[in-house]
Design a protein around this motif. Structure first.
Motif, PDB file in Angstrom:
ATOM      1  N   PHE A  22      32.617   7.958 -42.293  1.00  0.00           N
ATOM      2  CA  PHE A  22      31.640   8.023 -43.383  1.00  0.00           C
ATOM      3  C   PHE A  22      31.674   9.397 -44.049  1.00  0.00           C
ATOM      4  N   LEU A  23      31.897  10.444 -43.240  1.00  0.00           N
ATOM      5  CA  LEU A  23      32.023  11.775 -43.815  1.00  0.00           C
ATOM      6  C   LEU A  23      33.281  11.874 -44.670  1.00  0.00           C
ATOM      7  N   LEU A  24      34.293  11.069 -44.361  1.00  0.00           N
ATOM      8  CA  LEU A  24      35.515  11.047 -45.170  1.00  0.00           C
ATOM      9  C   LEU A  24      35.216  10.575 -46.587  1.00  0.00           C
ATOM     10  N   VAL A  25      34.359   9.555 -46.703  1.00  0.00           N
ATOM     11  CA  VAL A  25      33.961   9.058 -48.029  1.00  0.00           C
ATOM     12  C   VAL A  25      33.223  10.147 -48.796  1.00  0.00           C
ATOM     13  N   ALA A  26      32.248  10.787 -48.117  1.00  0.00           N
ATOM     14  CA  ALA A  26      31.500  11.868 -48.769  1.00  0.00           C
ATOM     15  C   ALA A  26      32.419  13.026 -49.123  1.00  0.00           C
ATOM     16  N   GLY A  27      33.378  13.319 -48.240  1.00  0.00           N
ATOM     17  CA  GLY A  27      34.300  14.425 -48.503  1.00  0.00           C
ATOM     18  C   GLY A  27      35.164  14.175 -49.718  1.00  0.00           C
ATOM     19  N   LEU A  28      35.595  12.926 -49.908  1.00  0.00           N
ATOM     20  CA  LEU A  28      36.402  12.597 -51.085  1.00  0.00           C
ATOM     21  C   LEU A  28      35.596  12.814 -52.353  1.00  0.00           C
ATOM     22  N   ALA A  29      34.327  12.409 -52.330  1.00  0.00           N
ATOM     23  CA  ALA A  29      33.473  12.595 -53.504  1.00  0.00           C
ATOM     24  C   ALA A  29      33.233  14.072 -53.786  1.00  0.00           C
ATOM     25  N   VAL A  30      32.977  14.850 -52.744  1.00  0.00           N
ATOM     26  CA  VAL A  30      32.736  16.287 -52.916  1.00  0.00           C
ATOM     27  C   VAL A  30      34.002  16.988 -53.421  1.00  0.00           C
ATOM     28  N   LEU A  31      35.157  16.602 -52.883  1.00  0.00           N
ATOM     29  CA  LEU A  31      36.421  17.203 -53.317  1.00  0.00           C
ATOM     30  C   LEU A  31      36.697  16.926 -54.792  1.00  0.00           C
ATOM     31  N   ALA A  32      36.268  15.761 -55.267  1.00  0.00           N
ATOM     32  CA  ALA A  32      36.543  15.390 -56.660  1.00  0.00           C
ATOM     33  C   ALA A  32      35.675  16.154 -57.654  1.00  0.00           C
ATOM     34  N   LEU A  33      34.507  16.642 -57.207  1.00  0.00           N
ATOM     35  CA  LEU A  33      33.575  17.286 -58.140  1.00  0.00           C
ATOM     36  C   LEU A  33      34.185  18.482 -58.865  1.00  0.00           C
ATOM     37  N   PRO A  34      34.753  19.453 -58.168  1.00  0.00           N
ATOM     38  CA  PRO A  34      35.339  20.574 -58.924  1.00  0.00           C
ATOM     39  C   PRO A  34      36.561  20.175 -59.740  1.00  0.00           C
ATOM     40  N   LEU A  35      37.266  19.137 -59.332  1.00  0.00           N
ATOM     41  CA  LEU A  35      38.435  18.695 -60.086  1.00  0.00           C
ATOM     42  C   LEU A  35      38.018  18.027 -61.392  1.00  0.00           C
ATOM     43  N   VAL A  36      36.937  17.235 -61.328  1.00  0.00           N
ATOM     44  CA  VAL A  36      36.444  16.586 -62.541  1.00  0.00           C
ATOM     45  C   VAL A  36      35.808  17.606 -63.463  1.00  0.00           C
ATOM     46  N   GLY A  37      35.074  18.556 -62.869  1.00  0.00           N
ATOM     47  CA  GLY A  37      34.509  19.639 -63.669  1.00  0.00           C
ATOM     48  C   GLY A  37      33.096  19.379 -64.135  1.00  0.00           C
ATOM     49  N   SER A  38      32.863  18.285 -64.818  1.00  0.00           N
ATOM     50  CA  SER A  38      31.559  17.971 -65.373  1.00  0.00           C
ATOM     51  C   SER A  38      30.738  17.160 -64.371  1.00  0.00           C
ATOM     52  N   TRP A  39      29.498  17.599 -64.120  1.00  0.00           N
ATOM     53  CA  TRP A  39      28.618  16.895 -63.191  1.00  0.00           C
ATOM     54  C   TRP A  39      28.334  15.480 -63.670  1.00  0.00           C
ATOM     55  N   SER A  40      28.048  15.318 -64.963  1.00  0.00           N
ATOM     56  CA  SER A  40      27.705  13.994 -65.489  1.00  0.00           C
ATOM     57  C   SER A  40      28.904  13.053 -65.412  1.00  0.00           C
ATOM     58  N   THR A  41      30.096  13.558 -65.711  1.00  0.00           N
ATOM     59  CA  THR A  41      31.295  12.720 -65.606  1.00  0.00           C
ATOM     60  C   THR A  41      31.545  12.333 -64.155  1.00  0.00           C
ATOM     61  N   TRP A  42      31.371  13.305 -63.255  1.00  0.00           N
ATOM     62  CA  TRP A  42      31.557  13.027 -61.820  1.00  0.00           C
ATOM     63  C   TRP A  42      30.581  11.959 -61.344  1.00  0.00           C
ATOM     64  N   LEU A  43      29.327  12.041 -61.761  1.00  0.00           N
ATOM     65  CA  LEU A  43      28.334  11.053 -61.348  1.00  0.00           C
ATOM     66  C   LEU A  43      28.705   9.673 -61.883  1.00  0.00           C
ATOM     67  N   THR A  44      29.142   9.607 -63.130  1.00  0.00           N
ATOM     68  CA  THR A  44      29.562   8.333 -63.710  1.00  0.00           C
ATOM     69  C   THR A  44      30.731   7.735 -62.938  1.00  0.00           C
ATOM     70  N   LEU A  45      31.735   8.548 -62.643  1.00  0.00           N
ATOM     71  CA  LEU A  45      32.907   8.068 -61.909  1.00  0.00           C
ATOM     72  C   LEU A  45      32.542   7.665 -60.485  1.00  0.00           C
ATOM     73  N   THR A  46      31.653   8.409 -59.853  1.00  0.00           N
ATOM     74  CA  THR A  46      31.290   8.127 -58.464  1.00  0.00           C
ATOM     75  C   THR A  46      30.534   6.812 -58.349  1.00  0.00           C
ATOM     76  N   VAL A  47      29.556   6.607 -59.208  1.00  0.00           N
ATOM     77  CA  VAL A  47      28.813   5.336 -59.162  1.00  0.00           C
ATOM     78  C   VAL A  47      29.737   4.172 -59.495  1.00  0.00           C
ATOM     79  N   ALA A  48      30.624   4.368 -60.486  1.00  0.00           N
ATOM     80  CA  ALA A  48      31.581   3.311 -60.826  1.00  0.00           C
ATOM     81  C   ALA A  48      32.499   3.023 -59.644  1.00  0.00           C
ATOM     82  N   GLY A  49      32.943   4.074 -58.944  1.00  0.00           N
ATOM     83  CA  GLY A  49      33.809   3.882 -57.789  1.00  0.00           C
ATOM     84  C   GLY A  49      33.105   3.183 -56.644  1.00  0.00           C
ATOM     85  N   LEU A  50      31.838   3.546 -56.394  1.00  0.00           N
ATOM     86  CA  LEU A  50      31.083   2.891 -55.326  1.00  0.00           C
ATOM     87  C   LEU A  50      30.851   1.415 -55.649  1.00  0.00           C
ATOM     88  N   ALA A  51      30.563   1.123 -56.923  1.00  0.00           N
ATOM     89  CA  ALA A  51      30.358  -0.278 -57.316  1.00  0.00           C
ATOM     90  C   ALA A  51      31.648  -1.071 -57.162  1.00  0.00           C
TER      91      ALA A  51
END
Length: 339
Positions: A22-51
């Protein structure tokens, strides 16, 4: 007999819980945040990915259930997914007034029958599939792979005969189109609905398998069929019910996947089969918890790489599977640990 079967948790030692996947899932999301750059874009991608992950979990959980409890490799699972999606096109086409209404309640009044009918028809086809194709090859994995792949191909041709070979548009109901805005983040309405349905399916599966007498009987039958049958239970009937339940889950997932893609093709099942096998390889063959982890990882990876490296999106999930299996060759949750 009834006491032994009704209170499984009283006689079994508590299993040590492993939260690292489960920490692996959270780690992937956290790792993607600085790569995506924008918090709002990251949130959009994360919710879309979880769905997306929860939809994949629903379609994959049926195959996981069948393999984990029946030891059946069913490559024809994609057929039930496609049938669910095509039944949704038929049902929703007949309820145009409901789907085009701006009322969310009316839209749900169209989606619920589509989900139910898709599940029921997929379950009925699954029962026939089990009787004619799977039952003669129980315990023979190589023959199971070959004959169920043949069943999938035949099923696709029958779908073409009934609905035609062309792509069919499956539009979202009016109230589920568009997105909800959370600051600069846009969360699609249908993806939120898919998340809720996926969580409900997960909770129901875990309760049945781990807390109900039915789940205990099925798991006991897998371990020692002769003993359970000597107590008066007909394991064959229970296994048929498991196969039908797995087919119904595939049908449910097929409806959601069709709405997610907003189009349906006869090859839909074969296309989704690839994702399913990646998920169950990551999760550990037959593991429900592992199936959830694998599906969430695949959904997040697909959305992050699709945004960051579109050309790498096609093979990103293969790379993910290879990385996970190098870490844990039997999957994140081998069935010897948990189902």
């Amino acid at each position: 007999m009834s006491t032994a079967l009704s209170t499984p948790e009283s006689s079994l030692p508590a299993a040590r819980r492993d939260y690292l996947p489960f920490l692996l899932v959270a780690g992937l999301a956290v790792l993607a945040l600085p790569l995506v750059g924008s918090w709002s874009t990251w949130l959009t991608l994360t919710v879309a990915g979880l769905a997306m992950g929860m939809i994949i979990f629903i379609v994959a959980s049926g195959m996981t259930l069948v393999f984990g409890l029946m030891d059946v490799l069913n490559f024809g699972h994609g057929l039930f997914i496609a049938i669910g999606a095509y039944m949704a096109t038929t049902v929703l086409a007949l309820m145009g007034g409901w789907t085009e209404s701006p009322s969310l309640l009316a839209n749900l009044g169209a989606i619920v029958p589509a989900l139910v009918i898709g599940m029921l028809v997929a379950g009925a086809v699954g029962a026939v599939f089990e009787r004619l194709i799977v039952r003669p090859v129980y315990g023979q994995h190589l023959k199971q792979i070959l004959i169920t792949m043949g069943g999938l191909i035949i099923g696709e041709e029958l779908i073409k005969m009934i609905w035609g070979p062309q792509t069919i548009t499956l539009a979202l109901p009016a109230a589920l189109r568009g997105a909800l805005l959370f600051g600069d983040a846009a969360i699609e309405k249908f993806r939120l609905l898919a998340l809720v349905i996926g969580l409900l399916v997960l909770a129901l599966l875990l309760w049945i398998l781990n807390r109900s007498k039915l789940g205990l009987l099925i798991r006991a039958g897998v371990e020692d069929r002769e003993m359970v049958e000597s107590l008066g239970y007909r394991i064959r009937h229970l296994f048929i019910a498991v196969f039908v339940a797995g087919s119904m889950l595939a049908g449910l997932g097929g409806v959601l996947w069709g709405l997610y893609q907003q189009s349906v093709v006869p090859q839909l099942g074969a296309q989704v089969n690839v994702l399913i096998f990646i998920v169950i390889m990551i999760g550990g063959l037959g593991s429900t918890a592992g199936c959830l982890i694998g599906a969430l990882l695949v959904g997040l990876m697909a959305n992050y790489t699709g945004f960051l490296l579109p050309k790498a999106a096609l093979f990103s999930n293969i790379a993910l599977m290879v990385a996970v299996l190098l870490w844990r060759p039997q999957g994140v949750y081998p069935v010897t640990q948990t189902r």
